[in-house]
Design a protein around this motif. Sequence first.
Motif, PDB file in Angstrom:
ATOM      1  N   LYS A  26       0.827  -1.208   0.000  1.00 22.78           N
ATOM      2  CA  LYS A  26       0.000   0.000   0.000  1.00 22.78           C
ATOM      3  C   LYS A  26       0.863   1.261   0.000  1.00 22.78           C
ATOM      4  CE  LYS A  26      -4.073  -0.209   1.747  1.00 22.78           C
ATOM      5  NZ  LYS A  26      -5.268  -0.242   2.569  1.00 22.78           N
ATOM      6  N   GLN A  27       2.170   1.122  -0.115  1.00 24.10           N
ATOM      7  CA  GLN A  27       3.108   2.243  -0.093  1.00 24.10           C
ATOM      8  C   GLN A  27       2.969   3.099  -1.343  1.00 24.10           C
ATOM      9  OE1 GLN A  27       4.426   0.847   3.209  1.00 24.10           O
ATOM     10  NE2 GLN A  27       6.129   1.982   2.417  1.00 24.10           N
ATOM     11  N   SER A  28       3.353   4.353  -1.247  1.00 30.48           N
ATOM     12  CA  SER A  28       3.388   5.196  -2.445  1.00 30.48           C
ATOM     13  C   SER A  28       4.571   4.788  -3.326  1.00 30.48           C
ATOM     14  CB  SER A  28       3.481   6.674  -2.066  1.00 30.48           C
ATOM     15  OG  SER A  28       4.622   6.903  -1.272  1.00 30.48           O
ATOM     16  N   ASP A  29       5.597   4.189  -2.720  1.00 33.83           N
ATOM     17  CA  ASP A  29       6.727   3.635  -3.472  1.00 33.83           C
ATOM     18  C   ASP A  29       6.612   2.120  -3.387  1.00 33.83           C
ATOM     19  OD1 ASP A  29       9.088   2.662  -4.488  1.00 33.83           O
ATOM     20  OD2 ASP A  29      10.397   3.794  -3.142  1.00 33.83           O
ATOM     21  N   PRO A  33       8.811  -1.923   0.102  1.00 39.03           N
ATOM     22  CA  PRO A  33       8.685  -3.034   1.051  1.00 39.03           C
ATOM     23  C   PRO A  33       9.689  -4.175   0.849  1.00 39.03           C
ATOM     24  CG  PRO A  33       6.534  -2.364   0.287  1.00 39.03           C
ATOM     25  CD  PRO A  33       7.552  -1.636  -0.553  1.00 39.03           C
ATOM     26  N   CYS A  71      -5.268  -2.587  -2.783  1.00 34.80           N
ATOM     27  CA  CYS A  71      -4.066  -1.878  -3.183  1.00 34.80           C
ATOM     28  C   CYS A  71      -4.286  -1.277  -4.561  1.00 34.80           C
ATOM     29  CB  CYS A  71      -2.875  -2.840  -3.242  1.00 34.80           C
ATOM     30  SG  CYS A  71      -2.562  -3.691  -1.691  1.00 34.80           S
ATOM     31  N   ASN A  75       0.551  -0.726  -7.936  1.00 31.35           N
ATOM     32  CA  ASN A  75       1.475  -1.317  -6.969  1.00 31.35           C
ATOM     33  C   ASN A  75       1.924  -2.731  -7.332  1.00 31.35           C
ATOM     34  OD1 ASN A  75       1.475   1.042  -5.587  1.00 31.35           O
ATOM     35  ND2 ASN A  75       0.426   0.268  -3.780  1.00 31.35           N
TER      36      ASN A  75
END
Length: 149
Positions: A26-29, A33, A71, A75
């Motif tokens: 769910k990160q913007s990048d 992870p 998500c 992603n």
Amino acid sequence: MTTAEASRRSASGNVVVCAVGDVLIKQSDPGLPFAFMREAMKGADIRFGNCEAAYSDTRERNPVAVGHFACKASNVAGLKQAGFNVMSVANNHILDSGYSGLFDTIESLNAANIATAGGGRNVREARRPAVLEVNGTKVAFLAYTCHVP
């Protein structure tokens, strides 16, 4: 893994599988992870994970889902960057974004050259194994889940 080690393994017909559990980015990048795991996973011929959420931009929601794990479709790039080449979509959150979310996820993973197991447009597709061939050896993956609300 060195080139010499890879050549020896290839000659012996061995296949190295790296399997992880639930994966949800769910990160913007989306590459972040797995930044620390990329090196460890690189030595594997096959990298398998459980796709714990739909990767879809649909607004569809499953009204009986407990929670909502989802998500962004973009992603999936993080899964590709991490080197995954097969993902299970059989789990308790894959339908949180309805069937549209499931179908979008399978389509996005396949477009990223990541095979899927455990889902499809019908039972026959869902039960079809994901088959990868490495060093002349075929490896099949099946994925199942139980029915939950």
